[in-house]
Design a protein around this motif. Structure first.
Motif, PDB file in Angstrom:
ATOM      1  N   GLY A  35       3.118 -40.774   4.037  1.00 21.18           N
ATOM      2  CA  GLY A  35       4.535 -40.987   4.277  1.00 21.18           C
ATOM      3  C   GLY A  35       5.237 -41.673   3.122  1.00 21.18           C
ATOM      4  N   ARG A  36       4.536 -42.557   2.431  1.00 15.27           N
ATOM      5  CA  ARG A  36       5.157 -43.243   1.289  1.00 15.27           C
ATOM      6  C   ARG A  36       5.476 -42.256   0.173  1.00 15.27           C
ATOM      7  N   ASN A  37       4.589 -41.284  -0.016  1.00 14.12           N
ATOM      8  CA  ASN A  37       4.869 -40.256  -1.023  1.00 14.12           C
ATOM      9  C   ASN A  37       6.056 -39.388  -0.617  1.00 14.12           C
ATOM     10  N   LEU A  38       6.142 -39.075   0.657  1.00 16.38           N
ATOM     11  CA  LEU A  38       7.271 -38.275   1.129  1.00 16.38           C
ATOM     12  C   LEU A  38       8.584 -39.028   0.936  1.00 16.38           C
ATOM     13  N   HIS A  48       1.322 -36.457  -8.479  1.00 16.96           N
ATOM     14  CA  HIS A  48       1.302 -37.726  -7.742  1.00 16.96           C
ATOM     15  C   HIS A  48       1.813 -37.543  -6.313  1.00 16.96           C
ATOM     16  N   PHE A  49       2.867 -36.755  -6.151  1.00 19.20           N
ATOM     17  CA  PHE A  49       3.496 -36.629  -4.840  1.00 19.20           C
ATOM     18  C   PHE A  49       2.860 -35.552  -3.965  1.00 19.20           C
ATOM     19  N   SER A  50       1.976 -34.757  -4.512  1.00 19.75           N
ATOM     20  CA  SER A  50       1.340 -33.703  -3.706  1.00 19.75           C
ATOM     21  C   SER A  50      -0.163 -33.891  -3.566  1.00 19.75           C
ATOM     22  N   ARG A  51      -0.653 -35.053  -3.964  1.00 18.96           N
ATOM     23  CA  ARG A  51      -2.101 -35.228  -3.993  1.00 18.96           C
ATOM     24  C   ARG A  51      -2.726 -35.295  -2.597  1.00 18.96           C
ATOM     25  N   ASN A  52      -1.916 -35.512  -1.562  1.00 23.43           N
ATOM     26  CA  ASN A  52      -2.476 -35.566  -0.207  1.00 23.43           C
ATOM     27  C   ASN A  52      -2.238 -34.282   0.575  1.00 23.43           C
ATOM     28  N   GLY A  53      -2.036 -33.182  -0.148  1.00 23.21           N
ATOM     29  CA  GLY A  53      -1.843 -31.908   0.527  1.00 23.21           C
ATOM     30  C   GLY A  53      -0.406 -31.452   0.477  1.00 23.21           C
ATOM     31  N   THR A  54      -0.201 -30.230   0.908  1.00 24.65           N
ATOM     32  CA  THR A  54       1.143 -29.661   0.864  1.00 24.65           C
ATOM     33  C   THR A  54       1.992 -30.212   2.006  1.00 24.65           C
ATOM     34  N   GLY A  55       3.276 -30.271   1.771  1.00 26.01           N
ATOM     35  CA  GLY A  55       4.208 -30.745   2.778  1.00 26.01           C
ATOM     36  C   GLY A  55       5.401 -29.819   2.829  1.00 26.01           C
ATOM     37  N   PRO A  56       6.521 -30.303   3.280  1.00 25.64           N
ATOM     38  CA  PRO A  56       7.710 -29.460   3.334  1.00 25.64           C
ATOM     39  C   PRO A  56       8.178 -29.089   1.933  1.00 25.64           C
ATOM     40  N   PRO A 107      10.944 -28.657  -1.057  1.00 28.33           N
ATOM     41  CA  PRO A 107      11.952 -29.660  -1.432  1.00 28.33           C
ATOM     42  C   PRO A 107      13.228 -29.606  -0.602  1.00 28.33           C
ATOM     43  N   ALA A 108      13.762 -28.411  -0.381  1.00 27.60           N
ATOM     44  CA  ALA A 108      15.010 -28.305   0.373  1.00 27.60           C
ATOM     45  C   ALA A 108      14.828 -28.803   1.807  1.00 27.60           C
ATOM     46  N   SER A 109      13.686 -28.476   2.420  1.00 27.25           N
ATOM     47  CA  SER A 109      13.426 -28.912   3.790  1.00 27.25           C
ATOM     48  C   SER A 109      13.233 -30.419   3.854  1.00 27.25           C
ATOM     49  N   LEU A 110      12.541 -30.984   2.849  1.00 28.09           N
ATOM     50  CA  LEU A 110      12.328 -32.430   2.810  1.00 28.09           C
ATOM     51  C   LEU A 110      13.665 -33.160   2.743  1.00 28.09           C
ATOM     52  N   SER A 169      14.975 -48.650   6.256  1.00 26.41           N
ATOM     53  CA  SER A 169      14.029 -49.280   5.335  1.00 26.41           C
ATOM     54  C   SER A 169      13.100 -48.217   4.780  1.00 26.41           C
ATOM     55  N   ARG A 170      12.543 -48.484   3.615  1.00 24.49           N
ATOM     56  CA  ARG A 170      11.567 -47.550   3.056  1.00 24.49           C
ATOM     57  C   ARG A 170      10.387 -47.360   4.010  1.00 24.49           C
ATOM     58  N   LYS A 171      10.002 -48.440   4.670  1.00 23.30           N
ATOM     59  CA  LYS A 171       8.871 -48.365   5.594  1.00 23.30           C
ATOM     60  C   LYS A 171       9.151 -47.368   6.708  1.00 23.30           C
ATOM     61  N   GLU A 172      10.372 -47.439   7.259  1.00 21.07           N
ATOM     62  CA  GLU A 172      10.728 -46.524   8.338  1.00 21.07           C
ATOM     63  C   GLU A 172      10.910 -45.106   7.806  1.00 21.07           C
ATOM     64  N   LEU A 173      11.453 -44.985   6.607  1.00 18.78           N
ATOM     65  CA  LEU A 173      11.651 -43.675   5.995  1.00 18.78           C
ATOM     66  C   LEU A 173      10.314 -43.009   5.684  1.00 18.78           C
ATOM     67  N   ALA A 174       9.282 -43.805   5.500  1.00 18.38           N
ATOM     68  CA  ALA A 174       7.942 -43.253   5.284  1.00 18.38           C
ATOM     69  C   ALA A 174       7.269 -42.896   6.605  1.00 18.38           C
ATOM     70  N   ARG A 175       7.487 -43.718   7.633  1.00 15.37           N
ATOM     71  CA  ARG A 175       6.793 -43.505   8.910  1.00 15.37           C
ATOM     72  C   ARG A 175       7.229 -42.215   9.599  1.00 15.37           C
ATOM     73  N   ARG A 176       8.517 -41.963   9.641  1.00 12.49           N
ATOM     74  CA  ARG A 176       9.005 -40.828  10.422  1.00 12.49           C
ATOM     75  C   ARG A 176       8.618 -39.475   9.833  1.00 12.49           C
ATOM     76  N   PRO A 177       8.770 -39.235   8.543  1.00 12.42           N
ATOM     77  CA  PRO A 177       8.302 -37.942   8.000  1.00 12.42           C
ATOM     78  C   PRO A 177       6.799 -37.765   8.138  1.00 12.42           C
ATOM     79  N   ALA A 178       6.043 -38.867   8.040  1.00 10.05           N
ATOM     80  CA  ALA A 178       4.589 -38.755   8.184  1.00 10.05           C
ATOM     81  C   ALA A 178       4.216 -38.273   9.580  1.00 10.05           C
ATOM     82  N   GLU A 179       5.004 -38.649  10.575  1.00 11.03           N
ATOM     83  CA  GLU A 179       4.747 -38.185  11.937  1.00 11.03           C
ATOM     84  C   GLU A 179       4.989 -36.683  12.052  1.00 11.03           C
TER      85      GLU A 179
END
Length: 367
Positions: free
Chosen positions: A151-154, A107-115, A117-120, A134-144
């Protein structure tokens, strides 16, 4: 070895869940006794405590997160729970492998690889800087930082991989199904204390589970908390536990000094919230609900409808729709049970802000 009937197990569960009679314990004491209270939808935790505590009011629970005595965070089975702050500090490290396993699911990797776990976690804690987002802001910044990743998955993965607690407003009464206002803070910063992993945490968890859900088998404990290989821990505890045989011949365990109520003890009608602990505490749930009715109450993996208990067992569902509390028994009730159900529903009405009680399905009534 004593064999326990299904009815004996039902009455033990009802008794330990404060469903045979409401308790005068405080909400904090009840949350501690239950280990943690399911709180995927904030309002349902209030209804669960109302069903268990004499004269319970919404303000009694709302005050606990505000005073930092209770936190709302991912815990048992990787789902949102309310837990006493000290319990959360001890149990979250024990349960972290369960949350990591969920965070590593497709579920959390379906949009490709990311950082990794330790880096995330490092990036997320850097963004939070000991404060609240906010969750919204916490999603926006890692997505950038990671183009192509949702970002929501991150943000969701971050909540699982490191202990973050939800803001006070998130768990306040009145937000039926509203998750848009969730904010998070690092748990250690919010509580002012570090997580407190201990070598005996698994044994403590088993003891406390049995106090609230026993007698039960090893598979029941594992289904409730999400941990595996607890048979090895139980084997070390056998000298302190009492053993029973269940209706199917399987081994059940209990605290040595735990009392079992008379199986003929009357069990009053109760209205349980969605995702109530009493329905989710065992792998084998036949002590409280039949396999046939379970399919109606739990139609999908992420759904557990509010239920009606009659004589300690699930006999229907209920819902709140536009101020009407709808009762939907699965089959006809005896006159005395129907009257008791209506009386309990009338008692619940002012608590949930309803104005009327009716039988049937609101969707059918609207069509």
């Amino acid at each position: 070895m004593t064999t326990l009937s299904l009815r004996a197990l039902n009455r033990a569960l009802m008794d330990r869940q404060f469903l045979l009679r409401r308790t005068d314990r405080t909400p904090l004491e009840v949350i501690r006794h239950l280990v943690a209270v399911q709180a995927q939808e904030p309002n349902w935790a209030y209804v669960g405590l109302w069903s268990r505590i004499h004269a319970f009011t919404q303000s009694q629970l709302t005050a606990l997160p505000a005073d930092r005595q209770v936190v709302r965070s991912a815990l048992l089975r990787s789902t949102q729970h309310l837990a006493a702050a000290d319990d959360f500090r001890r149990l979250r490290p024990l349960l972290q492998p369960v949350l990591d396993r969920t965070a590593g699911s497709p579920h959390f990797s379906r949009n490709g690889t990311g950082p990794d776990p330790a880096s995330l976690v490092a990036e997320g804690l850097e963004l939070l800087a000991g404060g609240t987002l906010s969750r919204k802001e916490l999603a926006r910044r890692p997505a950038e930082r990671h183009p192509g990743r949702d970002g929501r998955n991150l943000a969701g993965e971050l909540e699982l991989r490191t202990p973050l607690v939800h803001g006070v407003a998130t768990g306040a009464w009145g937000s039926w199904g509203n998750r848009s206002g969730v904010s998070v803070t690092p748990a250690e910063a919010w509580l002012g204390q570090p997580m407190a992993a201990t070598a005996t945490a698994a044994k403590e968890l088993i003891r406390r589970y049995l106090a609230a859900f026993g007698p039960a088998g090893v598979k029941d404990v594992q289904a409730w908390c999400g941990l595996t290989r607890l048979a090895e821990v139980v084997a070390e505890m056998r000298a302190e536990l009492r053993r029973y045989s269940g209706p199917d011949g399987g081994e059940l365990l209990d605290l040595a000094d735990a009392e079992l109520p008379d199986p003929e003890t009357p069990a009053p009608v109760r209205l349980l919230p969605a995702f109530d602990n009493a329905l989710l505490g065992h792998a084998d749930r036949t002590r409280v609900i039949s396999d046939e009715d379970r399919k109606r109450v739990m139609p999908g993996q992420a759904r557990v409808r509010p239920t009606i208990l009659v004589d300690g067992r699930v006999r229907g569902t209920w819902s709140l729709d536009a101020g009407t509390l709808w009762l939907t028994p699965f089959r006809p009730l005896r006159a005395a049970d129907r009257a008791a159900l209506e009386q309990e529903a009338e008692r619940l009405l002012p608590f949930v802000g309803g104005g009327d009680v009716s039988y049937g399905d609101p969707a059918t009534a609207r069509s």
